[in-house]
Design a protein around this motif. Structure first.
Motif, PDB file in Angstrom:
ATOM      1  N   PRO A 282       1.287 -10.743  11.634  1.00  0.00           N
ATOM      2  CA  PRO A 282       1.957 -10.062  11.380  1.00  0.00           C
ATOM      3  C   PRO A 282       2.827 -10.507  10.146  1.00  0.00           C
ATOM      4  O   PRO A 282       3.228  -9.672   9.461  1.00  0.00           O
ATOM      5  CB  PRO A 282       2.999  -9.824  12.641  1.00  0.00           C
ATOM      6  CG  PRO A 282       2.242 -10.267  13.751  1.00  0.00           C
ATOM      7  CD  PRO A 282       1.199 -11.487  13.173  1.00  0.00           C
ATOM      8  N   ARG A 283       2.903 -11.804   9.871  1.00  0.00           N
ATOM      9  CA  ARG A 283       3.588 -12.208   8.932  1.00  0.00           C
ATOM     10  C   ARG A 283       2.770 -13.069   8.019  1.00  0.00           C
ATOM     11  O   ARG A 283       2.402 -14.294   8.625  1.00  0.00           O
ATOM     12  CB  ARG A 283       5.024 -12.944   9.247  1.00  0.00           C
ATOM     13  CG  ARG A 283       6.010 -12.210  10.046  1.00  0.00           C
ATOM     14  CD  ARG A 283       7.009 -11.704   8.886  1.00  0.00           C
ATOM     15  NE  ARG A 283       7.920 -12.839   8.253  1.00  0.00           N
ATOM     16  CZ  ARG A 283       9.117 -13.221   8.781  1.00  0.00           C
ATOM     17  NH1 ARG A 283       9.765 -12.530   9.608  1.00  0.00           N
ATOM     18  NH2 ARG A 283       9.772 -14.120   8.153  1.00  0.00           N
TER      19      ARG A 283
ATOM     20  N   ASP B 169       4.037 -15.124   5.749  1.00  0.00           N
ATOM     21  CA  ASP B 169       4.738 -16.607   5.426  1.00  0.00           C
ATOM     22  C   ASP B 169       4.717 -17.470   6.662  1.00  0.00           C
ATOM     23  O   ASP B 169       5.042 -18.485   6.540  1.00  0.00           O
ATOM     24  CB  ASP B 169       6.303 -16.096   4.845  1.00  0.00           C
ATOM     25  CG  ASP B 169       6.987 -15.657   6.068  1.00  0.00           C
ATOM     26  OD1 ASP B 169       6.418 -14.508   6.700  1.00  0.00           O
ATOM     27  OD2 ASP B 169       8.213 -15.475   5.843  1.00  0.00           O
ATOM     28  N   LEU B 170       4.385 -16.706   7.710  1.00  0.00           N
ATOM     29  CA  LEU B 170       4.240 -17.571   8.897  1.00  0.00           C
ATOM     30  C   LEU B 170       2.966 -17.698   9.558  1.00  0.00           C
ATOM     31  O   LEU B 170       2.876 -17.985  10.849  1.00  0.00           O
ATOM     32  CB  LEU B 170       5.368 -16.935  10.049  1.00  0.00           C
ATOM     33  CG  LEU B 170       6.865 -16.939   9.795  1.00  0.00           C
ATOM     34  CD1 LEU B 170       7.634 -16.084  11.039  1.00  0.00           C
ATOM     35  CD2 LEU B 170       7.531 -18.085   9.412  1.00  0.00           C
TER      36      LEU B 170
ATOM     37  N   GLY C   2      -0.272  -8.732   6.970  1.00  0.00           N
ATOM     38  CA  GLY C   2       0.652  -7.782   7.645  1.00  0.00           C
ATOM     39  C   GLY C   2       1.876  -8.090   6.747  1.00  0.00           C
ATOM     40  O   GLY C   2       1.808  -7.461   5.596  1.00  0.00           O
ATOM     41  N   GLY C   3       3.105  -8.195   7.327  1.00  0.00           N
ATOM     42  CA  GLY C   3       4.162  -8.118   6.438  1.00  0.00           C
ATOM     43  C   GLY C   3       4.264  -9.205   5.178  1.00  0.00           C
ATOM     44  O   GLY C   3       3.797 -10.408   5.790  1.00  0.00           O
ATOM     45  N   ILE C   4       4.441  -9.142   4.244  1.00  0.00           N
ATOM     46  CA  ILE C   4       4.380 -10.152   3.106  1.00  0.00           C
ATOM     47  C   ILE C   4       5.774  -9.804   2.086  1.00  0.00           C
ATOM     48  O   ILE C   4       6.128  -8.660   1.895  1.00  0.00           O
ATOM     49  CB  ILE C   4       3.014  -9.915   2.162  1.00  0.00           C
ATOM     50  CG1 ILE C   4       3.199 -11.168   1.210  1.00  0.00           C
ATOM     51  CG2 ILE C   4       2.681  -8.639   1.532  1.00  0.00           C
ATOM     52  CD1 ILE C   4       1.863 -11.323   0.411  1.00  0.00           C
ATOM     53  N   GLU C   5       6.377 -10.853   1.706  1.00  0.00           N
ATOM     54  CA  GLU C   5       7.554 -10.674   0.899  1.00  0.00           C
ATOM     55  C   GLU C   5       7.148 -10.146  -0.398  1.00  0.00           C
ATOM     56  O   GLU C   5       6.299 -10.801  -0.981  1.00  0.00           O
ATOM     57  CB  GLU C   5       8.448 -11.902   1.034  1.00  0.00           C
ATOM     58  CG  GLU C   5       9.472 -11.639   1.384  1.00  0.00           C
ATOM     59  CD  GLU C   5      10.548 -13.455   1.391  1.00  0.00           C
ATOM     60  OE1 GLU C   5      11.707 -13.336   0.957  1.00  0.00           O
ATOM     61  OE2 GLU C   5       9.824 -14.086   2.147  1.00  0.00           O
TER      62      GLU C   5
ATOM     63  N   TYR D 170       4.246 -10.854  -2.908  1.00  0.00           N
ATOM     64  CA  TYR D 170       3.219  -9.798  -3.133  1.00  0.00           C
ATOM     65  C   TYR D 170       2.865  -9.650  -4.725  1.00  0.00           C
ATOM     66  O   TYR D 170       1.672  -9.451  -5.129  1.00  0.00           O
ATOM     67  CB  TYR D 170       3.834  -8.400  -2.554  1.00  0.00           C
ATOM     68  CG  TYR D 170       3.142  -7.096  -2.767  1.00  0.00           C
ATOM     69  CD1 TYR D 170       1.936  -6.792  -1.891  1.00  0.00           C
ATOM     70  CD2 TYR D 170       3.391  -6.394  -3.724  1.00  0.00           C
ATOM     71  CE1 TYR D 170       1.335  -5.747  -2.111  1.00  0.00           C
ATOM     72  CE2 TYR D 170       2.746  -5.250  -3.995  1.00  0.00           C
ATOM     73  CZ  TYR D 170       1.787  -4.868  -3.120  1.00  0.00           C
ATOM     74  OH  TYR D 170       1.213  -3.887  -3.568  1.00  0.00           O
TER      75      TYR D 170
END
Lengths: 119, 473
Positions: free
Chosen positions: A18-19, A21-22, A68-71, A75
């Motif tokens: 989902p992330r 960065d993690l 998934g989510g990327i800052e 990006y």
């Protein structure tokens, strides 16, 4: 050297993380030359870090990142480096790769089959 | 796309109402999850925050939609049981617009009439407004409500944000009136628990029997008069901070119970065999010397060691010479504004008197003096007659037999007798006594001011100022 179809997918269990960065684990998928098959290489990252993951993407010559989510910062950095980023993708690894191979995967896709969730 | 049936609430009013209409009116993101942590329902605020619509998110695992750091690292739902209290965590999420948003999540189980967990409710607060970059709620020489620029306070101000970062127990020591309560509140406000409650318990304010019920709660019927369950202060402080002031006054039996809580983080209310897990940060404060109390057998050594994880000592005002003027002006501004008075400052004599007073009651005493003066003053400046009369009187313990040491809280207390021959005269007022002490010290030091200051236990600037006040040399 960048391979257009070489893709990296950050993983969370057996699904797209989902992330970005993690992410502690990722898979690099390379299509086989002259064939429908593919080679998958799983990588366990020494530490959770978006910077380190970006570095890995560049050094491995990745052409496409599916995540998934990327800052915004990462990006923009990856797209500036001419790496295709398909983000906000939800779904199990195999189903996501299959859809990508069929050229049907787009940003924000929720690929069905949520029976396998990472714990 | 399949049409999502609209959930209804029945038996609340005469007619059923729609759940979505109700939840959408709540200005906070609310998500309802099934026992497998998949999204069953979410309101419009969640869509605004994450970028996912209800139709997209329905049936998807929570961590894929909310995408908070807490979900990935260690899902807080894993810690929730059917009788758990709500869990509150601070984290961040990354939405579909690639924005990282700081959030605070509160999770609670939803149970059916038999007490079985049927799902979870998750409320998510966008806390960007609390974390505006560059916005500093403190001003120069200030942290929260505490003010100071002396080296001692600068050190405290540097420590406070660091202490606030973690959940370790804190022991705040310092004389009465030094600001222990303010420091505890400042730590709470600067910590991740700021949204939770700050519960203050005065350990010396209630009799022992009432204290136990007050702290740990009681079960209905535990004792005569216990007509209903009482949660107790510890449970009220769940997800917040518990400040135990005057910890030195806590009776020994309760010290044992506090010790057990600090080990297990479980509360057993009076008369109950069932424990409740409580997530609180404990801050204790005292003006007593706990080490001495341990030696006297009045305080448990093991409790002291558990509380004394992080120690914060607040210096007395007499050691904060640079701060006295700062605090005087601050309190003068505060009270003139509050009382609608037009007082511009202090007269020279009033200023000298205020600066030379030892303040055994520390900042609280200084505050009270200024409040009194602002009330009493008739002019544009505060004059000596506007100050409380006791400021010009000698402290009671100085008016004693010759050779007895000055009061403990007086600057340089205990120093002069070490050097032997600086007698404290009796029968005179404090001003005269102080003048005589300075003269005696100067005589003994052969006129060397630095030596005289050392004998008196003062700084050179203090001696110089007091010599000027008493018109010596």
């Amino acid at each position: 050297m960048k391979t257009p179809n070489k893709i990296l997918i950050p993983l969370y269990g057996q699904e797209v993380a989902p992330r970005f960065d993690l992410t502690a684990e990722a898979v690099i998928v390379t299509p086989e030359q002259n064939g429908p098959g593919r080679v998958e290489k799983f990588i366990v990252l020494p530490q959770v870090s978006a910077e380190k993951l970006c570095h890995l993407i560049l050094t491995e010559g990745i052409g496409t990142v599916i995540c998934g989510g990327i800052e915004e910062e990462y990006y923009q950095y990856l797209t500036w480096k001419r790496i295709q980023v398909i983000d906000s993708v939800i779904g199990p690894l195999e189903a996501v790769i299959d859809r990508f191979v069929r050229n049907e995967l787009t940003t924000g896709d929720i690929v069905a089959d949520n029976s396998e969730t990472a714990e | 796309m399949t049409k999502i049936p609209i959930p209804q609430i029945t038996n609340l009013f005469g007619r059923s109402i729609q759940l979505d209409a109700m939840l959408d009116e709540i200005p906070m993101a609310i998500v309802i999850l099934d026992p497998d942590r998949r999204i069953v329902y979410m309101n419009k605020s969640v869509s605004a925050l994450t970028g996912y619509s209800l139709a997209e998110a329905r049936g998807i695992s929570c961590h894929n939609i909310i995408r908070s750091g807490a979900c990935i690292k260690s899902c807080p739902l894993a810690r929730i049981k059917k009788d758990s209290e709500p869990v509150c965590v601070q984290s961040d999420l990354i939405n579909r617009d690639h924005q990282r948003i700081p959030i605070r999540i509160t999770l609670a189980p939803l149970t059916d009439s038999d007490g079985n967990v049927t799902g979870y409710i998750e409320s998510i607060e966008d806390i960007r407004s609390f974390n505006v970059p560059g916005e500093d709620h403190s001003h120069a020489f200030q942290f929260s409500e505490m003010i100071g620029k002396s080296p001692g306070m600068t050190k405290v101000f540097q420590m406070l944000p660091l202490i606030a970062l973690n959940d370790s127990s804190v022991l705040i020591t310092g004389e009465t009136g030094t600001g222990k309560d303010l420091a505890a509140e400042a730590i709470h406000e600067a910590s991740n628990r700021a949204k939770g409650l700050f519960i203050k318990i005065n350990c010396g304010a209630l009799p022992e029997t009432l204290l136990e019920s007050e702290h740990f709660g009681h079960q209905k019927g535990a004792f005569t008069g216990a007509v209903e369950n009482k949660p107790g202060r510890f449970r009220l402080a769940h997800n917040g901070t518990l400040y135990l002031t005057e910890i030195g006054d806590l009776p020994l039996p309760l010290q044992v119970k506090l010790l057990t809580f600090l080990d297990d983080r479980v509360i057993y209310p009076l008369g109950s065999t069932k424990g409740f897990e409580v997530n609180v940060r404990v801050i204790a404060g005292t003006h007593r010397d706990l080490m001495q109390m341990v030696r006297d057998g009045r305080f448990r050594k093991d409790l002291l060691f558990r509380l004394n994880v992080v120690r914060l000592h607040l210096p007395p005002l007499r050691d904060r010479e640079d701060d006295i003027r700062l605090l005087m002006d601050h309190f003068l501004n505060t009270f003139t504004r509050n009382f609608g008075r037009k007082i511009s400052g202090f007269s020279k004599d009033a200023l000298l008197m205020l600066k030379s007073y030892p303040y055994p009651g520390n900042v609280r005493e200084l505050r009270n003096i200024i409040e009194y003066a602002v009330n009493v003053s008739q002019g544009a400046r505060i004059e000596v007659p506007d100050l409380p009369a006791y400021l010009s009187e000698p402290p009671a313990s100085v008016q004693t037999v010759p050779g007895e040491s000055p009061p403990d809280d007086y600057p340089g207390a205990g120093r002069i007798p070490e050097h032997g021959a600086l007698p404290v005269r009796t029968g005179a007022n404090w001003g005269e006594t102080e003048k005589q002490m300075i003269l005696d010290a100067l005589v003994k030091a052969g006129g060397r001011r630095s030596r005289a200051a050392e004998l008196l236990g003062w700084g050179r600037s203090t001696l110089w100022r007091k010599m000027k006040l008493h018109e010596i040399g």
